[in-house]
Structures are given as structure tokens and as C-alpha cells.
Motif scaffolding. Structure first.
Motif, mmCIF file in Angstrom:
data_model
loop_
_atom_site.group_PDB
_atom_site.id
_atom_site.type_symbol
_atom_site.label_atom_id
_atom_site.label_comp_id
_atom_site.label_asym_id
_atom_site.label_seq_id
_atom_site.Cartn_x
_atom_site.Cartn_y
_atom_site.Cartn_z
ATOM 1 N N ILE A 47 0.860 -1.181 0.000
ATOM 2 C CA ILE A 47 0.000 0.000 0.000
ATOM 3 C C ILE A 47 0.898 1.235 0.000
ATOM 4 O O ILE A 47 1.781 1.353 0.857
ATOM 5 C CB ILE A 47 -0.886 0.045 1.268
ATOM 6 N N PRO A 48 0.685 2.183 -0.911
ATOM 7 C CA PRO A 48 1.461 3.424 -0.855
ATOM 8 C C PRO A 48 1.229 4.123 0.486
ATOM 9 O O PRO A 48 0.115 4.127 1.013
ATOM 10 C CB PRO A 48 0.893 4.257 -2.011
ATOM 11 N N THR A 49 2.276 4.692 1.049
ATOM 12 C CA THR A 49 2.177 5.285 2.387
ATOM 13 C C THR A 49 1.142 6.389 2.461
ATOM 14 O O THR A 49 0.521 6.572 3.506
ATOM 15 C CB THR A 49 3.539 5.821 2.863
ATOM 16 N N ASP A 50 0.915 7.111 1.360
ATOM 17 C CA ASP A 50 -0.076 8.187 1.418
ATOM 18 C C ASP A 50 -1.513 7.671 1.361
ATOM 19 O O ASP A 50 -2.458 8.446 1.451
ATOM 20 C CB ASP A 50 0.167 9.222 0.315
ATOM 21 N N GLN A 51 -1.673 6.349 1.242
ATOM 22 C CA GLN A 51 -3.010 5.761 1.230
ATOM 23 C C GLN A 51 -3.230 4.785 2.378
ATOM 24 O O GLN A 51 -4.287 4.181 2.491
ATOM 25 C CB GLN A 51 -3.252 5.052 -0.100
ATOM 26 N N ARG A 52 -2.261 4.633 3.266
ATOM 27 C CA ARG A 52 -2.402 3.622 4.318
ATOM 28 C C ARG A 52 -3.470 3.953 5.348
ATOM 29 O O ARG A 52 -3.977 3.074 6.026
ATOM 30 C CB ARG A 52 -1.062 3.345 4.988
ATOM 31 N N TRP A 53 -3.864 5.236 5.467
ATOM 32 C CA TRP A 53 -4.933 5.623 6.392
ATOM 33 C C TRP A 53 -6.204 4.833 6.128
ATOM 34 O O TRP A 53 -6.938 4.505 7.040
ATOM 35 C CB TRP A 53 -5.225 7.132 6.286
ATOM 36 N N PHE A 54 -6.457 4.522 4.848
ATOM 37 C CA PHE A 54 -7.676 3.811 4.484
ATOM 38 C C PHE A 54 -7.706 2.415 5.094
ATOM 39 O O PHE A 54 -8.784 1.864 5.324
ATOM 40 C CB PHE A 54 -7.789 3.724 2.956
ATOM 41 N N TRP A 55 -6.559 1.842 5.375
ATOM 42 C CA TRP A 55 -6.477 0.467 5.850
ATOM 43 C C TRP A 55 -6.314 0.378 7.359
ATOM 44 O O TRP A 55 -6.092 -0.713 7.887
ATOM 45 C CB TRP A 55 -5.358 -0.275 5.113
ATOM 46 N N THR A 56 -6.444 1.497 8.074
ATOM 47 C CA THR A 56 -6.377 1.443 9.542
ATOM 48 C C THR A 56 -7.619 0.728 10.065
ATOM 49 O O THR A 56 -8.683 0.766 9.430
ATOM 50 C CB THR A 56 -6.300 2.854 10.153
ATOM 51 N N PRO A 57 -7.513 0.071 11.212
ATOM 52 C CA PRO A 57 -8.682 -0.615 11.774
ATOM 53 C C PRO A 57 -9.878 0.319 11.967
ATOM 54 O O PRO A 57 -11.024 -0.069 11.713
ATOM 55 C CB PRO A 57 -8.181 -1.152 13.117
ATOM 56 N N GLU A 58 -9.618 1.552 12.385
ATOM 57 C CA GLU A 58 -10.710 2.503 12.611
ATOM 58 C C GLU A 58 -11.447 2.816 11.300
ATOM 59 O O GLU A 58 -12.677 2.829 11.260
ATOM 60 C CB GLU A 58 -10.173 3.802 13.227
ATOM 61 N N GLN A 60 -11.465 1.038 8.509
ATOM 62 C CA GLN A 60 -12.122 -0.161 8.001
ATOM 63 C C GLN A 60 -13.397 -0.471 8.780
ATOM 64 O O GLN A 60 -14.372 -0.968 8.209
ATOM 65 C CB GLN A 60 -11.163 -1.352 8.023
ATOM 66 N N ALA A 61 -13.420 -0.162 10.086
ATOM 67 C CA ALA A 61 -14.647 -0.338 10.868
ATOM 68 C C ALA A 61 -15.739 0.578 10.332
ATOM 69 O O ALA A 61 -16.906 0.179 10.213
ATOM 70 C CB ALA A 61 -14.383 -0.064 12.344
ATOM 71 N N GLY A 62 -15.378 1.811 9.992
ATOM 72 C CA GLY A 62 -16.335 2.739 9.407
ATOM 73 C C GLY A 62 -16.839 2.262 8.055
ATOM 74 O O GLY A 62 -18.026 2.395 7.734
ATOM 75 N N GLU A 63 -15.946 1.696 7.254
ATOM 76 C CA GLU A 63 -16.346 1.145 5.955
ATOM 77 C C GLU A 63 -17.324 -0.010 6.143
ATOM 78 O O GLU A 63 -18.320 -0.118 5.425
ATOM 79 C CB GLU A 63 -15.123 0.676 5.168
ATOM 80 N N ALA A 64 -17.040 -0.879 7.116
ATOM 81 C CA ALA A 64 -17.934 -2.011 7.383
ATOM 82 C C ALA A 64 -19.307 -1.516 7.846
ATOM 83 O O ALA A 64 -20.342 -2.056 7.439
ATOM 84 C CB ALA A 64 -17.314 -2.938 8.430
ATOM 85 N N GLU A 65 -19.308 -0.479 8.689
ATOM 86 C CA GLU A 65 -20.572 0.097 9.151
ATOM 87 C C GLU A 65 -21.363 0.681 7.979
ATOM 88 O O GLU A 65 -22.574 0.463 7.863
ATOM 89 C CB GLU A 65 -20.300 1.179 10.198
ATOM 90 N N ALA A 66 -20.694 1.399 7.100
ATOM 91 C CA ALA A 66 -21.355 1.977 5.932
ATOM 92 C C ALA A 66 -21.903 0.880 5.019
ATOM 93 O O ALA A 66 -23.038 0.984 4.522
ATOM 94 C CB ALA A 66 -20.401 2.877 5.163
ATOM 95 N N ASP A 67 -21.127 -0.178 4.804
ATOM 96 C CA ASP A 67 -21.594 -1.301 3.980
ATOM 97 C C ASP A 67 -22.854 -1.912 4.572
ATOM 98 O O ASP A 67 -23.800 -2.246 3.847
ATOM 99 C CB ASP A 67 -20.508 -2.374 3.845
ATOM 100 N N GLN A 68 -22.881 -2.059 5.905
ATOM 101 C CA GLN A 68 -24.047 -2.638 6.564
ATOM 102 C C GLN A 68 -25.259 -1.718 6.431
ATOM 103 O O GLN A 68 -26.372 -2.166 6.174
ATOM 104 C CB GLN A 68 -23.753 -2.909 8.041
ATOM 105 N N GLN A 69 -25.048 -0.412 6.580
ATOM 106 C CA GLN A 69 -26.146 0.542 6.421
ATOM 107 C C GLN A 69 -26.711 0.500 5.005
ATOM 108 O O GLN A 69 -27.929 0.542 4.806
ATOM 109 C CB GLN A 69 -25.682 1.958 6.769
ATOM 110 N N ILE A 70 -25.843 0.398 4.019
ATOM 111 C CA ILE A 70 -26.292 0.290 2.627
ATOM 112 C C ILE A 70 -27.088 -0.993 2.432
ATOM 113 O O ILE A 70 -28.169 -0.989 1.828
ATOM 114 C CB ILE A 70 -25.095 0.368 1.657
ATOM 115 N N ALA A 71 -26.569 -2.098 2.962
ATOM 116 C CA ALA A 71 -27.260 -3.389 2.841
ATOM 117 C C ALA A 71 -28.628 -3.356 3.519
ATOM 118 O O ALA A 71 -29.575 -4.010 3.057
ATOM 119 C CB ALA A 71 -26.399 -4.499 3.433
ATOM 120 N N ASN A 72 -28.756 -2.585 4.606
ATOM 121 C CA ASN A 72 -30.017 -2.480 5.342
ATOM 122 C C ASN A 72 -30.962 -1.432 4.745
ATOM 123 O O ASN A 72 -32.038 -1.206 5.274
ATOM 124 C CB ASN A 72 -29.763 -2.136 6.813
#
Length: 94
Positions: A47-58, A60-72
Motif C-alpha cells: 500500500i502506498p504510504t499516502d493511502q495507508r490511512w484507508f487500511w487502519t482498523p478505525e 475499516q470499521a467505518g467502511e464495514a458500518e457503511a456497507d451494513q447501512q447500505i445493505a439495510n
């Protein structure tokens, strides 16, 4: 499955193995060896260092929450422009 080691210790991955690893030509592999000598192989993506923020656990948790909201079906707001969306976000803070 088996494959042969060619010159310079090169091997060709069987197609089914490459598919499971999720790798294609030019991708990297990571090898780990445990105490018993078992070798584990996995596909590796840098992962390029200027994009690693996207892969932080925090994040990714937000991404998972958004995916669940979309699915619901919890995405009732529709916007016709980015300006309209940003104005709505600003109004949520009030």
C-alpha cells in the motif's frame, strides 16, 4: 497439486492456487515458515504510504458500518450535487 522448480528456483503456480491467493503476474507473495518447517504462502499487496490511512482498523470499521447501512437500506438521502451533500453534512452538526 505439484509443480517443478525451474532454473533460479522459479515455479509456476497452478491456476487454482493463484486464484485462491488472489495473485496475478507481477504480484508479490509472502512466505512464512513455522517452527515445524511448515511454509505458508499468501498473496501480498503493498500500500502506498499516502493511502495507508484507508487500511487502519478505525477506517475499516467505518467502511464495514457503511456497507451494513447500505445493505439495510439505511441510505434514504439522495443528493443532486456534492455541494448539496456537504451542506447537509454541515447542517447535521447543528
Amino acid at each position: 497439486m505439484r509443480t517443478s522448480v525451474r532454473g533460479r528456483r522459479q515455479v509456476t503456480l497452478p491456476e487454482s492456487v493463484a486464484k485462491v491467493l488472489g495473485v496475478t503476474e507481477g504480484d508479490d507473495l509472502e512466505f512464512t515458515v513455522d517452527e515445524g518447517g511448515t511454509v505458508t504462502v499468501r498473496g501480498w499487496t503493498s500500500i502506498p504510504t499516502d493511502q495507508r490511512w484507508f487500511w487502519t482498523p478505525e477506517w475499516q470499521a467505518g467502511e464495514a458500518e457503511a456497507d451494513q447501512q447500505i445493505a439495510n437500506g439505511e441510505t434514504s438521502k439522495g443528493f443532486t450535487s456534492a455541494a448539496e451533500m456537504l451542506a447537509d453534512i454541515d447542517n447535521e452538526d447543528e
